[in-house]
Design a protein around this motif. Structure first.
Motif, PDB file in Angstrom:
ATOM      1  N   ASP A   1       3.959   1.551  -1.118  1.00 39.94           N
ATOM      2  CA  ASP A   1       4.696   1.670  -2.300  1.00 39.94           C
ATOM      3  C   ASP A   1       3.704   2.165  -3.360  1.00 39.94           C
ATOM      4  O   ASP A   1       4.186   3.150  -4.381  1.00 39.94           O
ATOM      5  CB  ASP A   1       5.168   0.156  -2.685  1.00 39.94           C
ATOM      6  CG  ASP A   1       6.410  -0.139  -2.041  1.00 39.94           C
ATOM      7  OD1 ASP A   1       6.836   0.720  -1.456  1.00 39.94           O
ATOM      8  OD2 ASP A   1       6.823  -1.221  -2.201  1.00 39.94           O
ATOM      9  N   ILE A   2       2.440   1.654  -3.481  1.00 37.25           N
ATOM     10  CA  ILE A   2       1.542   2.178  -4.586  1.00 37.25           C
ATOM     11  C   ILE A   2       1.119   3.642  -4.430  1.00 37.25           C
ATOM     12  O   ILE A   2       1.008   4.353  -5.361  1.00 37.25           O
ATOM     13  CB  ILE A   2       0.364   1.375  -4.393  1.00 37.25           C
ATOM     14  CG1 ILE A   2       0.679   0.119  -5.184  1.00 37.25           C
ATOM     15  CG2 ILE A   2      -0.946   1.888  -5.269  1.00 37.25           C
ATOM     16  CD1 ILE A   2      -0.413  -1.052  -5.076  1.00 37.25           C
TER      17      ILE A   2
ATOM     18  N   VAL B   1       3.329  -2.893 -12.058  1.00 40.19           N
ATOM     19  CA  VAL B   1       2.529  -3.577 -10.852  1.00 40.19           C
ATOM     20  C   VAL B   1       1.951  -4.682 -11.565  1.00 40.19           C
ATOM     21  O   VAL B   1       2.026  -5.579 -10.874  1.00 40.19           O
ATOM     22  CB  VAL B   1       1.356  -2.280 -10.585  1.00 40.19           C
ATOM     23  CG1 VAL B   1       0.504  -2.946  -9.823  1.00 40.19           C
ATOM     24  CG2 VAL B   1       2.097  -1.146  -9.932  1.00 40.19           C
TER      25      VAL B   1
ATOM     26  N   LYS C   1       0.859  -1.399   0.030  1.00 35.59           N
ATOM     27  CA  LYS C   1      -0.191   0.188  -0.149  1.00 35.59           C
ATOM     28  C   LYS C   1       1.017   1.315  -0.045  1.00 35.59           C
ATOM     29  O   LYS C   1       0.744   2.237  -0.853  1.00 35.59           O
ATOM     30  CB  LYS C   1      -0.839  -0.168   1.040  1.00 35.59           C
ATOM     31  CG  LYS C   1      -2.012  -0.916   1.044  1.00 35.59           C
ATOM     32  CD  LYS C   1      -3.014  -0.865   2.436  1.00 35.59           C
ATOM     33  CE  LYS C   1      -4.189  -1.858   2.224  1.00 35.59           C
ATOM     34  NZ  LYS C   1      -4.866  -1.906   3.564  1.00 35.59           N
TER      35      LYS C   1
ATOM     36  N   THR D   1       4.442   2.314 -15.017  1.00 33.71           N
ATOM     37  CA  THR D   1       4.134   1.937 -13.587  1.00 33.71           C
ATOM     38  C   THR D   1       2.979   0.798 -13.626  1.00 33.71           C
ATOM     39  O   THR D   1       2.990  -0.130 -12.839  1.00 33.71           O
ATOM     40  CB  THR D   1       3.463   3.045 -12.876  1.00 33.71           C
ATOM     41  OG1 THR D   1       4.514   4.045 -12.719  1.00 33.71           O
ATOM     42  CG2 THR D   1       3.203   2.660 -11.390  1.00 33.71           C
TER      43      THR D   1
END
Length: 161
Positions: free
Chosen positions: A9-10, A129, A7, A125
């Protein structure tokens, strides 16, 4: 515990993308605003040039319609052909200035790159992910199949930058 790290990192990725987007939007706004200002200046000078040409034409018609006016008057207050010609030349100069401003405005607007860097970074990104999610799923599948000793299996190379 790993969920909190994911969480964070996002959230950090999203904030960095927003910051990049703000910087690019600011730069884009400056370029578009400058281009619009140059185009507005060009329109102003072009309208002034047109008004000078209308005055020049009016003065020329006035001179043409005077049947008893001498070709070269001795009185300096008398209207001559030099006055309409002066208005005509000044209108031409203003049109040149207007054209230069319009060209500068168009070039400034065309030099706008949009938000290409933000879009490219966002796509990279998302790809990273998605790749991480796929790797995580694969790791879970390996652990489910082979048990906890699967953590000693050598790490696979990844395609994440």
């Amino acid at each position: 515990m790993d969920t909190e790290k994911i969480k964070q990192d996002i959230t950090a990725l999203a904030k960095s993308l927003l910051t990049l987007g703000k910087l690019e939007a600011t730069e884009m706004g400056k370029r578009l605003g400058f281009g619009a200002a140059l185009l507005a200046g060009a329109a102003f000078f072009a309208l002034n040039a047109l008004s000078l040409w209308f005055v020049s034409a009016s003065l020329a018609f006035f001179l043409l319609l005077q049947p008893d006016a001498p070709a070269e008057p001795r009185d300096p207050t008398m209207l001559t052909g030099a006055l309409p010609l002066g208005f005509l030349i000044m209108g031409g100069i203003l049109f040149v200035v207007a054209a230069a401003l319009a060209l500068g405005g168009i070039l400034s607007i065309r030099s706008n790159q949009g938000m290409k860097h933000t879009q490219a970074e966002g796509q990279a990104t998302v790809a990273a992910v998605q790749s991480a999610i796929e790797r995580g799923r694969a790791d879970v599948a390996v652990k489910l199949e082979y048990g906890e000793q699967a953590s000693t299996i050598e790490a696979r190379p990844t395609d994440v930058r």
